[in-house]
Design a protein around this motif. Structure first.
Motif, PDB file in Angstrom:
ATOM      1  N   GLY A   9     -15.456 -31.725  -1.919  1.00 17.60           N
ATOM      2  CA  GLY A   9     -14.738 -30.813  -1.025  1.00 17.60           C
ATOM      3  C   GLY A   9     -15.406 -29.451  -0.952  1.00 17.60           C
ATOM      4  O   GLY A   9     -15.558 -28.870   0.132  1.00 17.60           O
ATOM      5  N   LEU A  10     -15.810 -28.963  -2.099  1.00 18.68           N
ATOM      6  CA  LEU A  10     -16.509 -27.666  -2.142  1.00 18.68           C
ATOM      7  C   LEU A  10     -17.784 -27.716  -1.297  1.00 18.68           C
ATOM      8  O   LEU A  10     -18.059 -26.798  -0.514  1.00 18.68           O
ATOM      9  CB  LEU A  10     -16.854 -27.316  -3.597  1.00 18.68           C
ATOM     10  CG  LEU A  10     -17.758 -26.113  -3.797  1.00 18.68           C
ATOM     11  CD1 LEU A  10     -17.091 -24.833  -3.323  1.00 18.68           C
ATOM     12  CD2 LEU A  10     -18.162 -25.982  -5.273  1.00 18.68           C
ATOM     13  N   LYS A  61      -9.403 -21.274  -4.471  1.00 26.54           N
ATOM     14  CA  LYS A  61     -10.615 -21.239  -5.302  1.00 26.54           C
ATOM     15  C   LYS A  61     -11.848 -20.913  -4.476  1.00 26.54           C
ATOM     16  O   LYS A  61     -12.815 -20.339  -4.965  1.00 26.54           O
ATOM     17  CB  LYS A  61     -10.839 -22.595  -5.984  1.00 26.54           C
ATOM     18  CG  LYS A  61      -9.971 -22.827  -7.168  1.00 26.54           C
ATOM     19  CD  LYS A  61     -10.667 -23.638  -8.228  1.00 26.54           C
ATOM     20  CE  LYS A  61      -9.948 -23.386  -9.554  1.00 26.54           C
ATOM     21  NZ  LYS A  61     -10.518 -24.083 -10.660  1.00 26.54           N
ATOM     22  N   GLY A 103     -16.610 -32.040  -6.731  1.00 24.96           N
ATOM     23  CA  GLY A 103     -17.399 -31.077  -5.973  1.00 24.96           C
ATOM     24  C   GLY A 103     -17.667 -31.437  -4.524  1.00 24.96           C
ATOM     25  O   GLY A 103     -18.349 -30.685  -3.815  1.00 24.96           O
ATOM     26  N   VAL A 152      -9.976 -32.146   6.482  1.00 20.29           N
ATOM     27  CA  VAL A 152     -10.845 -32.267   5.297  1.00 20.29           C
ATOM     28  C   VAL A 152     -10.278 -33.382   4.425  1.00 20.29           C
ATOM     29  O   VAL A 152      -9.104 -33.334   4.034  1.00 20.29           O
ATOM     30  CB  VAL A 152     -10.880 -30.946   4.495  1.00 20.29           C
ATOM     31  CG1 VAL A 152     -11.787 -31.089   3.288  1.00 20.29           C
ATOM     32  CG2 VAL A 152     -11.306 -29.787   5.382  1.00 20.29           C
ATOM     33  N   VAL A 181     -11.402 -36.148   1.143  1.00 16.42           N
ATOM     34  CA  VAL A 181     -12.357 -36.699   0.167  1.00 16.42           C
ATOM     35  C   VAL A 181     -11.772 -38.008  -0.366  1.00 16.42           C
ATOM     36  O   VAL A 181     -10.558 -38.088  -0.645  1.00 16.42           O
ATOM     37  CB  VAL A 181     -12.587 -35.686  -0.985  1.00 16.42           C
ATOM     38  CG1 VAL A 181     -13.438 -36.302  -2.086  1.00 16.42           C
ATOM     39  CG2 VAL A 181     -13.242 -34.417  -0.435  1.00 16.42           C
TER      40      VAL A 181
HETATM   41  C1  LIG Z   1      -8.195 -31.167  -1.367  1.00 12.83           C
HETATM   42  C2  LIG Z   1      -9.540 -31.915  -1.431  1.00 12.83           C
HETATM   43  C3  LIG Z   1     -10.240 -31.840  -0.079  1.00 12.83           C
HETATM   44  C4  LIG Z   1     -10.409 -31.240  -2.503  1.00 12.83           C
HETATM   45  O1  LIG Z   1     -11.657 -31.906  -2.562  1.00 12.83           O
HETATM   46  P1  LIG Z   1     -12.351 -32.231  -3.979  1.00 12.83           P
HETATM   47  O2  LIG Z   1     -13.679 -32.840  -3.718  1.00 12.83           O
HETATM   48  O3  LIG Z   1     -11.393 -33.029  -4.789  1.00 12.83           O
HETATM   49  O4  LIG Z   1     -12.495 -30.776  -4.598  1.00 12.83           O
HETATM   50  P2  LIG Z   1     -13.709 -30.198  -5.476  1.00 12.83           P
HETATM   51  O5  LIG Z   1     -14.045 -31.190  -6.538  1.00 12.83           O
HETATM   52  O6  LIG Z   1     -14.813 -29.768  -4.580  1.00 12.83           O
HETATM   53  O7  LIG Z   1     -12.982 -28.942  -6.128  1.00 12.83           O
HETATM   54  C5  LIG Z   1     -13.498 -27.613  -6.097  1.00 12.83           C
HETATM   55  C6  LIG Z   1     -12.643 -26.793  -7.048  1.00 12.83           C
HETATM   56  O8  LIG Z   1     -11.274 -26.822  -6.613  1.00 12.83           O
HETATM   57  C7  LIG Z   1     -10.453 -27.419  -7.616  1.00 12.83           C
HETATM   58  N1  LIG Z   1      -9.465 -28.252  -6.926  1.00 12.83           N
HETATM   59  C8  LIG Z   1      -9.693 -29.314  -6.135  1.00 12.83           C
HETATM   60  N2  LIG Z   1      -8.545 -29.797  -5.634  1.00 12.83           N
HETATM   61  C9  LIG Z   1      -7.575 -29.016  -6.144  1.00 12.83           C
HETATM   62  C10 LIG Z   1      -6.168 -29.004  -5.997  1.00 12.83           C
HETATM   63  N3  LIG Z   1      -5.531 -29.902  -5.190  1.00 12.83           N
HETATM   64  N4  LIG Z   1      -5.468 -28.054  -6.662  1.00 12.83           N
HETATM   65  C11 LIG Z   1      -6.084 -27.156  -7.464  1.00 12.83           C
HETATM   66  N5  LIG Z   1      -7.438 -27.102  -7.621  1.00 12.83           N
HETATM   67  C12 LIG Z   1      -8.157 -28.025  -6.968  1.00 12.83           C
HETATM   68  C13 LIG Z   1     -11.378 -28.235  -8.486  1.00 12.83           C
HETATM   69  O9  LIG Z   1     -10.860 -28.387  -9.785  1.00 12.83           O
HETATM   70  C14 LIG Z   1     -12.627 -27.370  -8.456  1.00 12.83           C
HETATM   71  O10 LIG Z   1     -12.469 -26.269  -9.330  1.00 12.83           O
HETATM   72  P3  LIG Z   1     -13.573 -25.923 -10.447  1.00 12.83           P
HETATM   73  O11 LIG Z   1     -14.824 -25.561  -9.668  1.00 12.83           O
HETATM   74  O12 LIG Z   1     -12.977 -24.769 -11.185  1.00 12.83           O
HETATM   75  O13 LIG Z   1     -13.760 -27.153 -11.244  1.00 12.83           O
HETATM   76  C15 LIG Z   1      -9.353 -33.388  -1.849  1.00 12.83           C
HETATM   77  O14 LIG Z   1      -8.690 -33.445  -3.096  1.00 12.83           O
HETATM   78  C16 LIG Z   1      -8.577 -34.235  -0.828  1.00 12.83           C
HETATM   79  O15 LIG Z   1      -9.183 -34.850   0.031  1.00 12.83           O
HETATM   80  N6  LIG Z   1      -7.250 -34.272  -0.967  1.00 12.83           N
HETATM   81  C17 LIG Z   1      -6.409 -35.086  -0.115  1.00 12.83           C
HETATM   82  C18 LIG Z   1      -6.452 -34.628   1.336  1.00 12.83           C
HETATM   83  C19 LIG Z   1      -6.166 -33.174   1.524  1.00 12.83           C
HETATM   84  O16 LIG Z   1      -5.241 -32.614   0.952  1.00 12.83           O
HETATM   85  N7  LIG Z   1      -6.996 -32.550   2.367  1.00 12.83           N
HETATM   86  C20 LIG Z   1      -6.845 -31.166   2.724  1.00 12.83           C
HETATM   87  C21 LIG Z   1      -5.977 -31.114   3.914  1.00 12.83           C
HETATM   88  S1  LIG Z   1      -5.551 -29.436   4.285  1.00 12.83           S
END
Ligand SMILES: CC(C)(COP(=O)(O)OP(=O)(O)OC[C@H]1O[C@@H](n2cnc3c(N)ncnc32)[C@H](O)[C@@H]1OP(=O)(O)O)[C@@H](O)C(=O)NCCC(=O)NCCS
Length: 147
Positions: free
Chosen positions: A87-88, A120, A85, A75, A77
């Motif tokens: 990732g969600l 979450k 939103g 996953v 983003v």
């Molecule tokens: C982790 C990841 C996929 C999250 O995607 P995103 O689009 O940033 O997340 P969203 O905006 O959909 O977040 C959904 C909710 O989770 C929360 N959230 C997102 N990332 C978070 C984090 N790292 N820690 C805590 N909360 C987090 C958001 O604040 C949101 O909460 P809310 O609804 O209360 O506002 C993205 O940050 C990413 O690509 N990170 C780098 C790669 C990675 O770590 N991938 C996962 C590998 S296991």
């Protein structure tokens, strides 16, 4: 923004480029290291989030792992879109796809930095798992899917 499956060669190029940029390049891993052995297996389901301007801003994949169970992997983003939103929406799409096919449980190995994100979404930590590149601890997480 829409979520859809990559279908053309250009789609897949953008899909893997984003996976590499987010999950491999920051740790100086070589191009190609973003690919998994089973990426091209028919049962592996790839999706991507596409912004209104056509840019691929999120990617993820799903495959059956055990009876009634699927696993989410890779996953990613785009950094400019974190916290908006994407990732969600990717996870919701994959979970709904799996539930519609009768799967009842989803697992994943979360990077330590992403554990709070998956919490979450309703995932719980089962146990610590591997450490990627010697520096990124992962945790096995699971969620029961709504039927
Ligand atoms: C982790 C990841 C996929 C999250 O995607 P995103 O689009 O940033 O997340 P969203 O905006 O959909 O977040 C959904 C909710 O989770 C929360 N959230 C997102 N990332 C978070 C984090 N790292 N820690 C805590 N909360 C987090 C958001 O604040 C949101 O909460 P809310 O609804 O209360 O506002 C993205 O940050 C990413 O690509 N990170 C780098 C790669 C990675 O770590 N991938 C996962 C590998 S296991």
């Amino acid at each position: 923004m829409i979520i859809r499956q990559p279908s053309t060669a250009a789609d897949f190029a953008a899909y893997y480029a984003l996976r590499y940029q987010v999950l491999r390049q920051p740790w100086q891993q070589p191009p190609g290291s973003e690919r998994a052995d089973d990426d091209e297996v028919a049962a592996t389901h790839h999706i991507m989030a596409v912004a209104d301007d056509g840019m691929v801003i999120g990617v993820a994949r799903l495959h059956p792992s055990e009876k009634n169970q699927v696993q989410v992997r890779a996953v990613a983003v785009h950094p400019d879109w974190h916290g908006r939103g994407v990732g969600l929406q990717l996870m919701t799409y994959l979970e709904e796809t799996a539930a519609a096919q009768g799967f009842t449980e989803c697992i994943l190995h979360a990077r330590e930095s992403a554990v709070a994100f998956y919490r979450k979404l309703g995932y719980t930590v089962v146990a610590p798992s591997h450490t990627l590149f010697g520096v990124i601890p992962h945790f096995l997480m699971r969620k029961l899917l709504a039927s």
